[in-house]
Design an enzyme around this catalytic site. Structure first.
Site, short mmCIF file in Angstrom:
data_model
loop_
_atom_site.label_atom_id
_atom_site.label_comp_id
_atom_site.label_asym_id
_atom_site.label_seq_id
_atom_site.Cartn_x
_atom_site.Cartn_y
_atom_site.Cartn_z
N LYS A 114 40.75 62.21 14.40
CA LYS A 114 40.40 63.36 13.76
C LYS A 114 40.79 64.60 14.62
CE LYS A 114 36.62 60.88 11.25
NZ LYS A 114 36.10 59.62 11.82
N THR A 137 36.28 58.20 17.11
CA THR A 137 37.58 57.61 16.57
C THR A 137 38.63 58.42 17.40
OG1 THR A 137 37.49 59.54 14.89
CG2 THR A 137 36.70 57.27 14.13
N TYR A 142 50.37 40.29 20.93
CA TYR A 142 48.98 40.01 21.30
C TYR A 142 48.60 40.20 22.41
CZ TYR A 142 46.31 38.03 17.45
OH TYR A 142 45.44 37.82 16.29
N ARG A 162 44.98 56.17 14.07
CA ARG A 162 43.77 55.81 13.63
C ARG A 162 42.93 54.58 14.62
NH1 ARG A 162 43.74 58.04 9.02
NH2 ARG A 162 41.35 57.58 8.69
N GLU A 186 44.89 39.65 23.66
CA GLU A 186 43.32 39.50 23.80
C GLU A 186 42.87 39.39 25.48
OE1 GLU A 186 41.89 35.84 21.82
OE2 GLU A 186 42.11 36.97 20.02
N ASP A 233 27.99 60.19 19.05
CA ASP A 233 29.07 59.91 18.20
C ASP A 233 30.04 61.29 18.00
OD1 ASP A 233 31.12 59.33 16.30
OD2 ASP A 233 29.81 57.99 15.09
#
Ligand code: DSN
Length: 450
Positions: free
Chosen positions: A228, A225, A54, A234, A56, A199
């Site tokens: 691709k 992203t 974790y 991902r 954060e 984008d």
């Protein structure tokens, strides 16, 4: 290399499904243009112990302990993103493209403020303000469209921008085969004082490899992203250009705050490691060859499909992506074509075409592309074979009609599904595709779950 062979002992059911998926990918042609095949190294980063962590916050400003290596990895990923795309700021924490896009709107707009994006049915993305998306619920959305020739209607964009004074305009698409018009959009956005957001989810690998113009000189913010054409895990990224900082010196910090704590909790550190690895690969000279080959293959596929008599939206492509218009013998055949191609081992997605005459769920087109086939080493000549198979599959479905009436449609699809399964021509194509695909191994030497 053996990875994840423990699954076989601990969870045979999942192991079998994973093996089957590997076989499906290896023995077929993945032609969904938003898909790709990551490297062994990226897969390993994704399957690493960082999935336990974790983190954060941001490097050196975390809310949890034990960050020595997570910090190092995130800093490397940020540094590589800045170098690959030539930007002044990068945030590598977005969980994917949609959260990245919402985070940018959340950073730049107040609820109710206006933004403009290309209509989903004309090739735009849900998160650019399409009516069913939260990006249209919390913000005012004014969609623009394409012209009869399938290209963005820049005159309409300008007219709508002057009328609506949007706070932000999106340039970037998800089913658009032509170059993205960064310069023309910048002129419009600058004229009305709007933020311009590129984008580049679909084309980020092409931009990184020099096979598509970079948006950097023209736009304020870039989203993408990472899975691709850039061929990573991902995930998503948001980047800020010098032009963006010149417009708003707080832009980078607004974006970071919007991701965390605005919208997300802990970053997916294992994904961050995968992004760092993939960006490292994109910095190598051979990635330029890869990006250029993707486009060369798409152009070869387009020409070959046209020779086979198929109609393409905009009559071709400048990128990795093609849209086949299947309306020659009636509308709504995308579902049939996708299903038949699936049986032939060629994976694509049904898609609306500009001025879609049927519906979004039963559209009249097929969207396909070359990133995955290019990763497997296929070249222009191979695309000629692929085009012949696609055209041969179309021959098997072209006489099936898609009824307008919902009940009749259900029956028609049922009849089609049972007949197509028995189609011997498709079975023959399936065998040819399987033999061909095996010539281009997906993960040579990789004993993952075999
Ligand atoms: N951008 C979509 C695609 O191209 O497949 C997913 O959101």
């Amino acid at each position: 290399m053996v990875l994840m062979n423990d699954i076989e002992n601990s969870d045979p059911e999942i192991a079998q499904a994973l093996k089957d998926e590997l076989k499906r990918q290896e023995e077929g042609l993945e032609m969904i243009p938003s898909e790709n095949n990551v490297s062994h190294a990226t897969l390993q980063a994704m399957g690493s112990v960082l999935t336990n962590k974790y983190s954060e916050g941001y490097p050196r400003k975390r809310y949890y302990g034990g960050q020595e290596f997570a910090d190092k990895i995130e800093e490397i990923a940020i540094d590589r993103a800045k170098k690959v795309f030539n930007v002044v700021h990068a945030n590598v924490q977005p969980y994917s493209g949609s959260p990245a896009n919402f985070a940018v709107l959340n950073a730049l707009l107040e609820p109710g403020d206006c933004h403009m994006g290309l209509k989903l049915t004309d090739g735009g993305h849900l998160t650019h303000g399409w009516k069913v998306s939260a990006t249209a619920k919390y913000f005012k959305s004014v969609p623009y469209s394409v012209k009869k020739d399938g290209r963005v209607d820049l005159e309409e964009v300008r007219r709508l921008a002057i009328e609506n004074k949007p706070k932000a305009i999106w340039v970037g698409y998800t089913a658009y085969p032509r170059k993205f018009e960064f310069k023309e959009f910048a002129e419009i956005a600058d004229e009305v004082g709007a933020y311009l957001i590129a984008d580049i989810a679909h084309i980020s690998g092409l931009v990184a490899g020099g096979a598509h113009e970079s948006p950097v000189p023209y736009v304020h913010v870039i989203t993408t992203t990472t899975h691709k054409t850039i061929r990573g895990p991902r995930g998503g990224m948001i980047m800020v250009t010098q032009k963006g900082i010149d417009k708003d010196p707080d832009l980078a910090s607004k974006i970071d705050k919007s991701i965390f704590p605005g919208l997300q909790g802990g970053p997916h550190d294992h994904t961050t490691a995968g992004i760092a690895v993939a960006l490292g690969e994109a910095m190598k000279p051979e990635f330029k060859d890869y990006a250029k080959q993707i486009v060369a293959n798409a152009k070869s596929l387009a020409e070959s499909l046209k020779k086979e008599g198929m109609k393409l939206v905009t009559d071709g492509t400048d990128t990795h992506l093609l849209l086949i218009d299947l309306t020659e013998n009636g509308a709504g055949k995308g579902q049939y074509m996708q299903q038949a191609l699936d049986l032939a081992g060629i994976t694509v997605n049904k898609n609306t075409i500009p001025f879609e005459p049927f519906s979004a769920f039963y559209p009249s087109g097929i969207r396909l592309g070359t990133p995955s086939l290019t990763t497997r080493g296929m070249k222009e000549k191979d695309m000629e074979k692929v085009a012949k198979w696609i055209a041969a599959v179309y021959d098997e479905i072209r006489t099936y009609d898609m009824p307008n009436d919902k009940d009749e449609r259900k029956e028609a699809i049922k009849k089609f599904s049972s007949e197509i399964k028995e189609n011997t021509n498709l079975r023959k194509i399936r065998e040819e595709v399987r033999e061909f695909a095996k010539e281009f191994p997906l993960y040579p030497g990789f004993e993952i779950m075999r």
